[in-house]
Design a protein around this motif. Structure first.
Motif, PDB file in Angstrom:
ATOM      1  N   ALA A 316       0.840  -1.210   0.000  1.00 39.79           N
ATOM      2  CA  ALA A 316       0.000   0.000   0.000  1.00 39.79           C
ATOM      3  C   ALA A 316       0.867   1.247   0.000  1.00 39.79           C
ATOM      4  O   ALA A 316       0.595   2.217  -0.723  1.00 39.79           O
ATOM      5  N   VAL A 317       1.925   1.235   0.803  1.00 42.64           N
ATOM      6  CA  VAL A 317       2.868   2.361   0.821  1.00 42.64           C
ATOM      7  C   VAL A 317       3.500   2.526  -0.546  1.00 42.64           C
ATOM      8  O   VAL A 317       3.605   3.642  -1.076  1.00 42.64           O
ATOM      9  N   ARG A 318       3.914   1.415  -1.151  1.00 45.16           N
ATOM     10  CA  ARG A 318       4.532   1.473  -2.481  1.00 45.16           C
ATOM     11  C   ARG A 318       3.563   2.025  -3.515  1.00 45.16           C
ATOM     12  O   ARG A 318       3.955   2.814  -4.392  1.00 45.16           O
ATOM     13  N   ALA A 319       2.295   1.632  -3.420  1.00 48.71           N
ATOM     14  CA  ALA A 319       1.306   2.121  -4.388  1.00 48.71           C
ATOM     15  C   ALA A 319       1.162   3.627  -4.314  1.00 48.71           C
ATOM     16  O   ALA A 319       1.014   4.298  -5.341  1.00 48.71           O
ATOM     17  N   LEU A 320       1.187   4.186  -3.128  1.00 52.03           N
ATOM     18  CA  LEU A 320       1.068   5.640  -2.979  1.00 52.03           C
ATOM     19  C   LEU A 320       2.340   6.341  -3.433  1.00 52.03           C
ATOM     20  O   LEU A 320       2.285   7.404  -4.060  1.00 52.03           O
ATOM     21  N   THR A 321       3.479   5.756  -3.115  1.00 52.71           N
ATOM     22  CA  THR A 321       4.750   6.363  -3.513  1.00 52.71           C
ATOM     23  C   THR A 321       4.894   6.369  -5.023  1.00 52.71           C
ATOM     24  O   THR A 321       5.282   7.368  -5.630  1.00 52.71           O
ATOM     25  N   SER A 322       4.553   5.244  -5.664  1.00 49.27           N
ATOM     26  CA  SER A 322       4.682   5.162  -7.122  1.00 49.27           C
ATOM     27  C   SER A 322       3.662   6.035  -7.822  1.00 49.27           C
ATOM     28  O   SER A 322       3.805   6.360  -8.987  1.00 49.27           O
ATOM     29  N   GLY A 323       2.608   6.460  -7.092  1.00 49.70           N
ATOM     30  CA  GLY A 323       1.599   7.324  -7.677  1.00 49.70           C
ATOM     31  C   GLY A 323       1.979   8.785  -7.646  1.00 49.70           C
ATOM     32  O   GLY A 323       1.170   9.653  -7.962  1.00 49.70           O
ATOM     33  N   GLY A 324       3.221   9.063  -7.218  1.00 50.50           N
ATOM     34  CA  GLY A 324       3.684  10.446  -7.227  1.00 50.50           C
ATOM     35  C   GLY A 324       3.537  11.148  -5.892  1.00 50.50           C
ATOM     36  O   GLY A 324       3.841  12.334  -5.773  1.00 50.50           O
ATOM     37  N   SER A 325       3.087  10.430  -4.858  1.00 55.24           N
ATOM     38  CA  SER A 325       2.961  11.031  -3.540  1.00 55.24           C
ATOM     39  C   SER A 325       4.343  11.238  -2.937  1.00 55.24           C
ATOM     40  O   SER A 325       5.345  10.697  -3.395  1.00 55.24           O
ATOM     41  N   ALA A 326       4.382  12.052  -1.883  1.00 57.84           N
ATOM     42  CA  ALA A 326       5.641  12.273  -1.177  1.00 57.84           C
ATOM     43  C   ALA A 326       6.160  10.962  -0.606  1.00 57.84           C
ATOM     44  O   ALA A 326       5.393  10.059  -0.287  1.00 57.84           O
ATOM     45  N   LEU A 327       7.469  10.850  -0.489  1.00 62.50           N
ATOM     46  CA  LEU A 327       8.067   9.629   0.024  1.00 62.50           C
ATOM     47  C   LEU A 327       7.669   9.403   1.478  1.00 62.50           C
ATOM     48  O   LEU A 327       7.555  10.339   2.268  1.00 62.50           O
ATOM     49  N   TRP A 328       7.470   8.143   1.832  1.00 61.53           N
ATOM     50  CA  TRP A 328       7.116   7.766   3.190  1.00 61.53           C
ATOM     51  C   TRP A 328       8.375   7.387   3.952  1.00 61.53           C
ATOM     52  O   TRP A 328       9.407   7.065   3.366  1.00 61.53           O
ATOM     53  N   SER A 329       8.270   7.405   5.257  1.00 60.75           N
ATOM     54  CA  SER A 329       9.372   7.004   6.116  1.00 60.75           C
ATOM     55  C   SER A 329       8.929   5.871   7.022  1.00 60.75           C
ATOM     56  O   SER A 329       7.839   5.916   7.596  1.00 60.75           O
ATOM     57  N   VAL A 330       9.761   4.831   7.147  1.00 59.35           N
ATOM     58  CA  VAL A 330       9.522   3.718   8.067  1.00 59.35           C
ATOM     59  C   VAL A 330      10.675   3.710   9.060  1.00 59.35           C
ATOM     60  O   VAL A 330      11.846   3.651   8.662  1.00 59.35           O
ATOM     61  N   LEU A 331      10.359   3.772  10.345  1.00 61.47           N
ATOM     62  CA  LEU A 331      11.403   3.859  11.367  1.00 61.47           C
ATOM     63  C   LEU A 331      11.054   2.954  12.547  1.00 61.47           C
ATOM     64  O   LEU A 331       9.992   3.107  13.160  1.00 61.47           O
ATOM     65  N   PHE A 332      11.925   2.005  12.863  1.00 61.89           N
ATOM     66  CA  PHE A 332      11.739   1.172  14.048  1.00 61.89           C
ATOM     67  C   PHE A 332      12.243   1.933  15.270  1.00 61.89           C
ATOM     68  O   PHE A 332      13.362   2.453  15.275  1.00 61.89           O
ATOM     69  N   VAL A 333      11.396   1.988  16.297  1.00 62.75           N
ATOM     70  CA  VAL A 333      11.701   2.810  17.460  1.00 62.75           C
ATOM     71  C   VAL A 333      11.954   1.992  18.726  1.00 62.75           C
ATOM     72  O   VAL A 333      12.368   2.541  19.750  1.00 62.75           O
ATOM     73  N   ARG A 334      11.698   0.672  18.678  1.00 64.87           N
ATOM     74  CA  ARG A 334      11.913  -0.157  19.859  1.00 64.87           C
ATOM     75  C   ARG A 334      12.050  -1.615  19.457  1.00 64.87           C
ATOM     76  O   ARG A 334      11.361  -2.078  18.524  1.00 64.87           O
ATOM     77  N   TYR A 335      12.924  -2.330  20.167  1.00 66.95           N
ATOM     78  CA  TYR A 335      13.124  -3.755  19.927  1.00 66.95           C
ATOM     79  C   TYR A 335      13.375  -4.431  21.263  1.00 66.95           C
ATOM     80  O   TYR A 335      14.064  -3.889  22.146  1.00 66.95           O
ATOM     81  N   ALA A 336      12.824  -5.624  21.433  1.00 68.79           N
ATOM     82  CA  ALA A 336      13.027  -6.379  22.672  1.00 68.79           C
ATOM     83  C   ALA A 336      12.880  -7.865  22.387  1.00 68.79           C
ATOM     84  O   ALA A 336      12.315  -8.272  21.361  1.00 68.79           O
TER      85      ALA A 336
END
Length: 357
Positions: A316-336
């Motif tokens: 879904a993120v790729r579909a929006l990005t390839s449609g000319g939308s602004a780039l998205w950011s994915v960031l992991f903030v915690r791991y355990a």
């Protein structure tokens, strides 16, 4: 009814490896349970096709309250508040957005194990659910114990939690059902699955009395092509800033009970290897390298139980990005990890929280 060891092995293998097979029956939780533990139940019985051809509406009860998390509303509220309050450090890439929660975070990846194991980790994701802008929440969770090659939707009218009810968005559910790409869960299947329910108390806690509806989607053992199709169907909803997406997943399930025990001593102790393994996959998701993530899953077979909802969401993120939308950011903030494995006698489940903006 007793379940043969071979049949149970097939059920576990179906969920962990994505192999489609192993048919049987699913019993209600109160009468029959093959639970590994709350740290994440890989399977609870034989996989089966158990969806409704004549759906009816119902109120989904909080079936895991009292076991996977407390059914005492006051105690639960206090517990969630303590975990959320403990999240103070804003990751550097998000600091420019100001105080928590930054309004442009649009989705999270968060774990779904028993709260004593993963509740604190999940708080690092739920801090970013903003009740000021969110009107509708989509929850994508994996199927742990029924066979499903596509996706199924909860047809409940409301979802109970010890903190109060959440309403299901019947209009969006109807829209998705009309596509012909979704099955309807029966009440039994809905209430047996924990991957969606474990997020509902956090949603209610963060949203409070703010108007909010929920769309709950169970994602099965979908193919890469199917995940791309579901991502395209969900992309228009992700585009709407009033919608917030929650992707439910734990990460590596390591140990004999999960039939998964790889270890490269060059990476250190077992728990250090597991950390390396998980972070290799997390890095690919942060880079939004979906092809690389698929290759990683094929190479390492990492037992990420929510890999299918993760991949559908990333499409879904790729579909929006390839449609000319602004780039998205994915960031992991915690791991355990639930425990630090040092030998093949040990076992653990990994938990990770990420924000998508």
């Amino acid at each position: 009814r007793k379940t043969g060891s071979l049949q149970l092995w097939l059920a576990a293998y179906t969920t962990v490896r994505g192999w489609k097979g192993g048919r049987g029956r699913v019993r209600r939780e109160g009468r029959f349970k093959l639970a590994v533990s709350q740290s994440c139940r890989i399977c609870r019985g034989p996989m089966t096709s158990f969806f409704s051809s004549s759906p009816r509406r119902y109120v989904r009860r909080a079936s895991h309250a009292g076991s996977w998390y407390t059914d005492d509303g006051k105690a639960l509220d206090q517990q969630l508040e303590e975990w959320l309050s403990a999240v103070q450090q804003v990751p550097a890439p998000l600091q420019a957005q100001g105080s928590l929660p930054p309004p442009r975070v649009r989705a999270i990846i968060a774990p779904h194990a028993g709260y004593s194991y993963s509740g604190a980790t999940a708080a690092h994701a739920y801090t970013y659910l903003d009740p000021r802008v969110t009107k509708r929440v989509f929850i994508l969770g994996p199927s742990h114990h029924v066979h499903l090659s596509g996706c199924a939707i909860s047809l409940a009218t409301h979802l109970d939690t010890p903190l109060g009810q959440l309403a299901v968005d019947k209009d969006v559910v109807a829209q998705l059902m009309r596509t012909g790409k979704f099955e309807a869960m029966t009440q039994d299947v809905d209430e047996d699955e924990h991957s969606i329910e474990m997020h509902l108390p956090y949603v209610k806690k963060r949203m409070g009395d703010a108007p909010c509806s929920v769309v709950a989607i169970m994602v099965g053992a979908t193919s890469e092509a199917a995940e791309a199709r579901y991502g395209a169907l969900l992309a228009p909803y992700l585009r709407d800033p009033a919608n917030f997406f929650i992707v439910s997943s734990d990460f590596c399930h390591w140990g004999a009970r999960f039939r998964y025990q790889p270890h490269d001593a060059a990476r250190g102790a077992v728990h250090e290897y597991i950390r390396w393994l998980d972070h290799a996959g997390m890095a690919l998701l942060e880079a939004q390298d979906l092809g690389g993530f698929y290759a990683y899953l094929r190479e390492h077979r990492n037992t990420i139980c929510g890999r299918h909802p993760i991949c559908a969401f990333m499409h879904a993120v790729r579909a929006l990005t390839s449609g000319g939308s602004a780039l998205w950011s994915v960031l992991f903030v915690r791991y355990a990890q639930s425990s630090a494995c040092t030998s093949h006698r040990d076992s653990s489940v990994s938990y990770a929280s990420a924000v998508v903006s």
